[in-house]
Design a protein around this motif. Structure first.
Motif, PDB file in Angstrom:
ATOM      1  N   GLU A   1     -34.160 -20.109 -32.153  1.00 15.96           N
ATOM      2  CA  GLU A   1     -33.073 -20.804 -32.837  1.00 15.96           C
ATOM      3  C   GLU A   1     -31.961 -19.791 -33.066  1.00 15.96           C
ATOM      4  O   GLU A   1     -32.233 -18.644 -33.457  1.00 15.96           O
ATOM      5  N   LEU A   2     -30.737 -20.205 -32.832  1.00 17.71           N
ATOM      6  CA  LEU A   2     -29.617 -19.289 -33.040  1.00 17.71           C
ATOM      7  C   LEU A   2     -29.316 -19.174 -34.526  1.00 17.71           C
ATOM      8  O   LEU A   2     -29.261 -20.177 -35.246  1.00 17.71           O
ATOM      9  N   GLY A   3     -29.125 -17.941 -34.962  1.00 19.27           N
ATOM     10  CA  GLY A   3     -28.805 -17.671 -36.359  1.00 19.27           C
ATOM     11  C   GLY A   3     -27.334 -17.383 -36.579  1.00 19.27           C
ATOM     12  O   GLY A   3     -26.897 -17.233 -37.717  1.00 19.27           O
ATOM     13  N   SER A   4     -26.569 -17.308 -35.483  1.00 18.31           N
ATOM     14  CA  SER A   4     -25.129 -17.037 -35.608  1.00 18.31           C
ATOM     15  C   SER A   4     -24.411 -17.554 -34.371  1.00 18.31           C
ATOM     16  O   SER A   4     -25.039 -17.859 -33.359  1.00 18.31           O
ATOM     17  N   ALA A   5     -23.106 -17.607 -34.488  1.00 21.20           N
ATOM     18  CA  ALA A   5     -22.261 -17.830 -33.315  1.00 21.20           C
ATOM     19  C   ALA A   5     -22.117 -16.487 -32.606  1.00 21.20           C
ATOM     20  O   ALA A   5     -22.541 -15.446 -33.118  1.00 21.20           O
ATOM     21  N   VAL A   6     -21.516 -16.488 -31.426  1.00 28.94           N
ATOM     22  CA  VAL A   6     -21.253 -15.238 -30.716  1.00 28.94           C
ATOM     23  C   VAL A   6     -20.229 -14.429 -31.519  1.00 28.94           C
ATOM     24  O   VAL A   6     -19.224 -14.974 -31.987  1.00 28.94           O
ATOM     25  N   HIS A   7     -20.537 -13.158 -31.677  1.00 30.41           N
ATOM     26  CA  HIS A   7     -19.625 -12.263 -32.383  1.00 30.41           C
ATOM     27  C   HIS A   7     -19.806 -10.839 -31.861  1.00 30.41           C
ATOM     28  O   HIS A   7     -20.830 -10.522 -31.261  1.00 30.41           O
ATOM     29  N   ASP A   8     -18.788 -10.011 -32.059  1.00 26.95           N
ATOM     30  CA  ASP A   8     -18.932  -8.590 -31.749  1.00 26.95           C
ATOM     31  C   ASP A   8     -19.959  -8.034 -32.726  1.00 26.95           C
ATOM     32  O   ASP A   8     -19.953  -8.386 -33.913  1.00 26.95           O
ATOM     33  N   TRP A   9     -20.846  -7.186 -32.216  1.00 27.54           N
ATOM     34  CA  TRP A   9     -21.856  -6.606 -33.095  1.00 27.54           C
ATOM     35  C   TRP A   9     -21.182  -5.808 -34.212  1.00 27.54           C
ATOM     36  O   TRP A   9     -20.213  -5.095 -33.971  1.00 27.54           O
ATOM     37  N   THR A  10     -21.709  -5.949 -35.421  1.00 29.85           N
ATOM     38  CA  THR A  10     -21.253  -5.099 -36.520  1.00 29.85           C
ATOM     39  C   THR A  10     -21.778  -3.688 -36.253  1.00 29.85           C
ATOM     40  O   THR A  10     -22.687  -3.510 -35.432  1.00 29.85           O
ATOM     41  N   PRO A  11     -21.257  -2.681 -36.924  1.00 34.30           N
ATOM     42  CA  PRO A  11     -21.783  -1.331 -36.710  1.00 34.30           C
ATOM     43  C   PRO A  11     -23.302  -1.225 -36.924  1.00 34.30           C
ATOM     44  O   PRO A  11     -23.989  -0.580 -36.139  1.00 34.30           O
ATOM     45  N   SER A  12     -23.823  -1.910 -37.944  1.00 37.93           N
ATOM     46  CA  SER A  12     -25.278  -1.833 -38.177  1.00 37.93           C
ATOM     47  C   SER A  12     -26.056  -2.592 -37.103  1.00 37.93           C
ATOM     48  O   SER A  12     -27.129  -2.155 -36.689  1.00 37.93           O
ATOM     49  N   GLU A  13     -25.531  -3.730 -36.624  1.00 39.73           N
ATOM     50  CA  GLU A  13     -26.187  -4.467 -35.540  1.00 39.73           C
ATOM     51  C   GLU A  13     -26.148  -3.656 -34.253  1.00 39.73           C
ATOM     52  O   GLU A  13     -27.130  -3.602 -33.511  1.00 39.73           O
ATOM     53  N   GLU A  14     -25.031  -3.011 -34.010  1.00 39.06           N
ATOM     54  CA  GLU A  14     -24.873  -2.216 -32.803  1.00 39.06           C
ATOM     55  C   GLU A  14     -25.901  -1.078 -32.737  1.00 39.06           C
ATOM     56  O   GLU A  14     -26.393  -0.734 -31.672  1.00 39.06           O
ATOM     57  N   GLN A  15     -26.255  -0.536 -33.896  1.00 40.60           N
ATOM     58  CA  GLN A  15     -27.236   0.547 -33.945  1.00 40.60           C
ATOM     59  C   GLN A  15     -28.628   0.089 -33.535  1.00 40.60           C
ATOM     60  O   GLN A  15     -29.391   0.864 -32.971  1.00 40.60           O
ATOM     61  N   VAL A  16     -28.982  -1.166 -33.815  1.00 41.26           N
ATOM     62  CA  VAL A  16     -30.341  -1.634 -33.513  1.00 41.26           C
ATOM     63  C   VAL A  16     -30.428  -2.490 -32.260  1.00 41.26           C
ATOM     64  O   VAL A  16     -31.528  -2.749 -31.771  1.00 41.26           O
ATOM     65  N   TYR A  17     -29.282  -2.912 -31.713  1.00 36.10           N
ATOM     66  CA  TYR A  17     -29.308  -3.753 -30.517  1.00 36.10           C
ATOM     67  C   TYR A  17     -29.821  -2.938 -29.329  1.00 36.10           C
ATOM     68  O   TYR A  17     -29.248  -1.903 -28.989  1.00 36.10           O
ATOM     69  N   PRO A  18     -30.903  -3.413 -28.669  1.00 30.61           N
ATOM     70  CA  PRO A  18     -31.503  -2.632 -27.588  1.00 30.61           C
ATOM     71  C   PRO A  18     -30.869  -2.822 -26.205  1.00 30.61           C
ATOM     72  O   PRO A  18     -31.410  -2.352 -25.219  1.00 30.61           O
ATOM     73  N   GLY A  19     -29.751  -3.490 -26.138  1.00 27.91           N
ATOM     74  CA  GLY A  19     -29.097  -3.721 -24.851  1.00 27.91           C
ATOM     75  C   GLY A  19     -27.751  -3.026 -24.787  1.00 27.91           C
ATOM     76  O   GLY A  19     -27.444  -2.161 -25.605  1.00 27.91           O
ATOM     77  N   ASP A  20     -26.914  -3.461 -23.827  1.00 26.52           N
ATOM     78  CA  ASP A  20     -25.615  -2.817 -23.671  1.00 26.52           C
ATOM     79  C   ASP A  20     -24.433  -3.767 -23.866  1.00 26.52           C
ATOM     80  O   ASP A  20     -23.293  -3.391 -23.667  1.00 26.52           O
ATOM     81  N   SER A  21     -24.703  -5.003 -24.254  1.00 24.94           N
ATOM     82  CA  SER A  21     -23.617  -5.949 -24.488  1.00 24.94           C
ATOM     83  C   SER A  21     -22.956  -5.639 -25.836  1.00 24.94           C
ATOM     84  O   SER A  21     -23.643  -5.372 -26.817  1.00 24.94           O
ATOM     85  N   PRO A  22     -21.628  -5.690 -25.902  1.00 26.08           N
ATOM     86  CA  PRO A  22     -20.949  -5.413 -27.165  1.00 26.08           C
ATOM     87  C   PRO A  22     -20.921  -6.598 -28.130  1.00 26.08           C
ATOM     88  O   PRO A  22     -20.449  -6.488 -29.253  1.00 26.08           O
ATOM     89  N   ARG A  23     -21.466  -7.734 -27.686  1.00 22.90           N
ATOM     90  CA  ARG A  23     -21.444  -8.944 -28.531  1.00 22.90           C
ATOM     91  C   ARG A  23     -22.626  -9.836 -28.181  1.00 22.90           C
ATOM     92  O   ARG A  23     -23.245  -9.686 -27.141  1.00 22.90           O
ATOM     93  N   GLY A  24     -22.885 -10.780 -29.083  1.00 21.09           N
ATOM     94  CA  GLY A  24     -23.966 -11.727 -28.826  1.00 21.09           C
ATOM     95  C   GLY A  24     -24.233 -12.584 -30.029  1.00 21.09           C
ATOM     96  O   GLY A  24     -23.371 -12.742 -30.900  1.00 21.09           O
ATOM     97  N   VAL A  25     -25.445 -13.121 -30.065  1.00 22.21           N
ATOM     98  CA  VAL A  25     -25.866 -13.985 -31.171  1.00 22.21           C
ATOM     99  C   VAL A  25     -27.083 -13.369 -31.846  1.00 22.21           C
ATOM    100  O   VAL A  25     -27.856 -12.640 -31.232  1.00 22.21           O
TER     101      VAL A  25
END
Length: 147
Positions: free
Chosen positions: A59-83
């Protein structure tokens, strides 16, 4: 509420599992349904050819957005945005697309291979995949034999 397939092309199951366990899915700027994704929408996670199998639903918990700095630190991929993913259910065993397609009316264009990373599907197609997954899980949960 809308229904989608998150189509992972050129990746493998461990990469997809990492994204699911992080509760995040990258969405490219060129994706045709990018602006339509909304909290509460439902997605099937699909490994494209040669795998052609569903490995989870979310289930989606958000709309597409640029990762926040804290999200960017834990995101295991290379996309600068997502859900963000609010709820994830990994499927073991995975569900082959061929099994789902065998139970769907393909006259409307249902198929196994997609160009896009985000594919809009019908509620019936989504429900069919869930039913196949539930049936697969039940059929593999046989009685445990004792020595």
């Amino acid at each position: 509420m809308a229904h989608y397939i998150f189509n992972l092309v050129g990746g493998d199951e461990s990469q997809a599992t990492g994204l699911l366990r992080a509760g995040m899915w990258g969405v490219g700027a060129e994706e045709p349904h990018r602006d339509a994704l909304a909290p509460g929408d439902l997605a099937l996670v699909y490994l494209a050819a040669p795998e052609r199998k569903f490995i989870a639903r979310a289930e989606l918990g958000s709309a597409v957005h640029d990762w926040t700095p804290s999200e960017e630190q834990v995101y295991p991929g290379d996309s600068p945005r997502g859900v963000l993913l609010a709820q994830v259910e990994e499927w073991d065993p995975p569900v082959p697309m061929s099994t789902v397609l065998s139970q769907i009316d393909q006259s409307a264009g249902a198929r196994a291979d997609f160009e896009a990373g985000v594919v809009r599907i019908t509620a019936d197609e989504y429900a069919t995949a869930l039913a196949v997954a539930a049936e697969s899980a039940t059929s593999t949960d046989g009685p445990v034999s004792q020595p």
